[in-house]
Scaffold this active site. Structure first.
Site: not given
Ligand code: PBG
Length: 324
Positions: A195, A130, A122, A313, A248, A217, A205, A233, A120
């Site tokens: 997502k 992103c 971002c 995590y 996600k 986003r 973030r 998707e 990504c």
């Molecule tokens: C990057 C990305 C994000 C997460 C994983 N890859 C953040 C977003 O889309 O803002 C979030 C992961 C998390 O909250 O643990 N695009």
């Protein structure tokens, strides 16, 4: 047959009976540990909203990844925090970028550890979006080329898989063609196909310094109210060549995961995201819930709903809980 002939409690009477009829088993081998790697040297920098999570310089990352692997977790997914950011997110596709160097170091130290690169822009763009901006909007097609370059540089560095999380249309096809054109046809794509534009990404973030400086986003991540769209998707990404799909966040979207399980035989992953982790940590630290039990229950529920793999995590900690 109904009560009294049927008594469902009979098979719940002892631990051994319950174990015999248990339908879902959570194993360390199902887990993927997210790790944050930062440019620079020195000690890890704690992430305030994610107790136990740190932004690690490469040397500490290599050590932590070894501990994760020793706990029985087969894979890590890497997020980079570069020294500098710019409009085009050039740190993401720099051959000497933080994630590219980290991948090389990890594969050298732990050749059997599966190293997945989050793909990504971002974490690398000054505006935190992103993709690249044009007239204040994320330009899909202009971003594709940079995202494909990012994936290519990660695969060249030795990543075992690339995982695009940007939500641009067509990115899986763009990445597949870039990889195949460079002799990397064996590198799999784990697509963050479904997502959502979720409030549960807040702590991430903070960790990655990737909050958009303007806007949000919702122009590219999915509306949390939509379930059918998730199937579109996911199936689109499979058609473009995705090897594995991800949903996600996880727990608030178990219905989506279960529906997708019915629609595809491809391996499915779910991302138990930062906010889901932080809520459990915070409630546990306050003594409001039994953190260990609630975390293992959440992860088991994600598997029950249909996930083969869980990015969490809790990976290392849960693996230790499961084997102790
Ligand atoms: C990057 C990305 C994000 C997460 C994983 N890859 C953040 C977003 O889309 O803002 C979030 C992961 C998390 O909250 O643990 N695009």
């Amino acid at each position: 047959m109904a009560f009294p002939a049927t008594r469902l409690r009979r098979l719940r009477r002892t631990g051994a009976l319950r174990e015999m009829v248990r339908e879902t088993t959570l194993r360390p081998a199902d887990l993927i540990q997210p790790l944050f790697v930062r440019a620079g040297e020195g000690a890890g920098e704690p992430v305030a909203s994610m107790p136990g999570v740190e932004r690690l310089p490469i040397s500490a990352l290599v050590e932590e990844a070894g501990a994760v692997h020793a706990a029985g977790v087969p894979a890590v997914i890497l997020f980079g925090i570069p020294a500098d950011k710019d409009e085009a997110g050039s740190g993401a596709y720099d051959e000497e970028g933080i994630v590219q160097l980290a991948i090389q170091a990890l594969k050298e130290a732990h050749p059997d550890l599966v190293v997945i690169a989050d793909t990504c822009l971002c974490e690398y763009t000054s505006h935190g979006h992103c993709g690249v901006l044009r007239d204040g909007d994320v330009d899909n097609d202009a971003s594709l080329e940079l995202i494909a370059r990012t994936a290519l540089s990660q695969a060249r560095a030795g990543a075992d898989a690339v995982a695009p999380s940007d939500m641009m249309d067509g990115r899986v096809a763009a990445i597949r063609s870039a990889l195949d054109g460079d002799g990397l046809s064996s590198t799999p794509i784990l697509s963050y196909a479904v997502k959502y534009a979720s409030a549960f990404y807040g702590p991430f973030r903070e960790a990655a310094g990737s909050t958009p400086s303007e806007g949000d986003r919702r122009g590219y991540q999915m509306d949390p109210a939509n379930g059918r769209e998730a199937m579109r998707e996911a199936l689109a990404d499979l058609e473009e060549g995705a090897d594995m799909l991800m949903v996600k966040p996880a727990v608030p979207y178990l219905d989506v995961l279960a529906r997708l399980r019915d629609r595809t035989d491809a391996p499915l992953a779910a991302y138990h995201v930062s906010g889901e982790f932080s809520m459990l940590k915070a409630a546990g630290a306050n003594g409001w819930i039994d953190e260990r039990a609630a975390a293992l229950e959440s992860l088991t529920a994600i598997k029950r709903a249909g996930a083969d793999l869980i990015v969490t995590y809790y990976a290392k900690e849960a693996a230790e809980w499961l084997t102790k």
